[in-house]
Design a protein around this motif. Structure first.
Motif, PDB file in Angstrom:
ATOM      1  N   THR A  55       5.750   4.483  11.361  1.00 22.47           N
ATOM      2  CA  THR A  55       4.552   3.650  11.474  1.00 22.47           C
ATOM      3  C   THR A  55       3.525   3.934  10.370  1.00 22.47           C
ATOM      4  N   GLU A  56       3.602   5.116   9.793  1.00 27.04           N
ATOM      5  CA  GLU A  56       2.632   5.487   8.766  1.00 27.04           C
ATOM      6  C   GLU A  56       3.284   6.459   7.786  1.00 27.04           C
TER       7      GLU A  56
ATOM      8  N   GLU B 263       2.724   0.389   9.569  1.00 26.37           N
ATOM      9  CA  GLU B 263       1.444  -0.289   9.767  1.00 26.37           C
ATOM     10  C   GLU B 263       0.464  -0.067   8.622  1.00 26.37           C
ATOM     11  N   ASN B 264       0.441   1.140   8.081  1.00 21.28           N
ATOM     12  CA  ASN B 264      -0.490   1.373   6.978  1.00 21.28           C
ATOM     13  C   ASN B 264       0.021   2.441   6.032  1.00 21.28           C
ATOM     14  N   VAL B 265      -0.416   2.285   4.787  1.00 18.01           N
ATOM     15  CA  VAL B 265      -0.023   3.219   3.735  1.00 18.01           C
ATOM     16  C   VAL B 265      -1.101   3.193   2.651  1.00 18.01           C
TER      17      VAL B 265
ATOM     18  N   THR C 279      -0.418  -3.778   8.129  1.00 18.12           N
ATOM     19  CA  THR C 279      -1.742  -4.386   8.227  1.00 18.12           C
ATOM     20  C   THR C 279      -2.692  -3.879   7.155  1.00 18.12           C
ATOM     21  N   THR C 280      -2.479  -2.642   6.698  1.00  8.59           N
ATOM     22  CA  THR C 280      -3.403  -2.030   5.744  1.00  8.59           C
ATOM     23  C   THR C 280      -2.648  -1.377   4.596  1.00  8.59           C
ATOM     24  N   VAL C 281      -3.020  -1.768   3.364  1.00  8.60           N
ATOM     25  CA  VAL C 281      -2.476  -1.148   2.164  1.00  8.60           C
ATOM     26  C   VAL C 281      -3.643  -0.859   1.234  1.00  8.60           C
ATOM     27  N   SER C 282      -3.719   0.378   0.791  1.00 10.72           N
ATOM     28  CA  SER C 282      -4.716   0.732  -0.217  1.00 10.72           C
ATOM     29  C   SER C 282      -3.975   0.908  -1.536  1.00 10.72           C
ATOM     30  N   LEU C 283      -4.292   0.048  -2.495  1.00 10.55           N
ATOM     31  CA  LEU C 283      -3.654   0.115  -3.806  1.00 10.55           C
ATOM     32  C   LEU C 283      -4.431   1.068  -4.709  1.00 10.55           C
ATOM     33  N   PRO C 284      -3.735   1.690  -5.657  1.00  9.36           N
ATOM     34  CA  PRO C 284      -4.413   2.597  -6.592  1.00  9.36           C
ATOM     35  C   PRO C 284      -5.443   1.863  -7.443  1.00  9.36           C
TER      36      PRO C 284
END
Length: 184
Positions: free
Chosen positions: A80-81, A103-105, A126-131
């Protein structure tokens, strides 16, 4: 047990092996090592090659890993993570493809390129933080990410490739920086 005589293993060979719990190599193998959780790494521990498909919940890539191989997490349907340390610089194509419950990374700033299909068919993402320094994203990077509702593309990215957001049914907001000059 993978015998010492096998010099090369491709993570793709374990795709869709949903009950796989461990990829075991002997402690004397010259190219690979098996971690306590059953994951396969290069002998020096810098490359994560394959995670067992039956892995559940959260997974933290160990600090010191610099490369997540192509398809390393492919079809890990119960994760999930995923925690990725700043030591990671390279993520291979399709690294997280078909991780349907992911779900998120958060991708660390040490990664400048995300190749083709990295998150393809991660249906619950649902959530992705890109560099912040992302220079390139590959085709179909978020293809089939049905629950992704928003994405913020950092400054510096110049091109949005084919099928980048195809099948993102719930996507409501994409923030594109001024640096983007082509959308395929």
């Amino acid at each position: 047990m993978v015998p010492d005589s096998v010099g090369y293993l491709n993570a793709d060979m374990f795709d869709y092996c949903g009950n796989l719990v461990c990829v075991t190599v002997s402690s004397t193998h010259q190219n690979y090592q098996t971690a306590a959780d059953g994951s396969l790494y290069s002998k020096d521990g810098k490359e994560l090659i394959c995670v067992p498909k039956s892995m559940c919940g959260s997974f933290s890539v160990p600090n010191g890993v610099t490369c997540i191989s192509a398809s390393a997490f492919s079809n890990c349907r119960y994760i999930t993570e995923i925690g990725i340390p700043d030591s990671v610089q390279i993520i291979g194509k399709h690294a997280f493809v078909d991780c349907t419950n992911l779900e998120n990374v958060c991708i660390p700033d040490s990664v400048a390129t995300l190749p083709e299909g990295v998150f393809e068919n991660c249906e619950n993402l649902t959530t992705v933080s890109l560099p912040v320094n992302i220079q390139e994203i590959g085709e179909s990077i978020f293809f089939g990410c049905h629950k992704l509702t928003a994405i913020n593309i950092p400054e510096g990215l110049k091109r949005i490739p084919n099928h980048a957001f195809q099948g993102c049914w719930r996507l409501e907001s994409i923030i594109l920086p001024d640096s983007v000059n082509a959308i395929d």
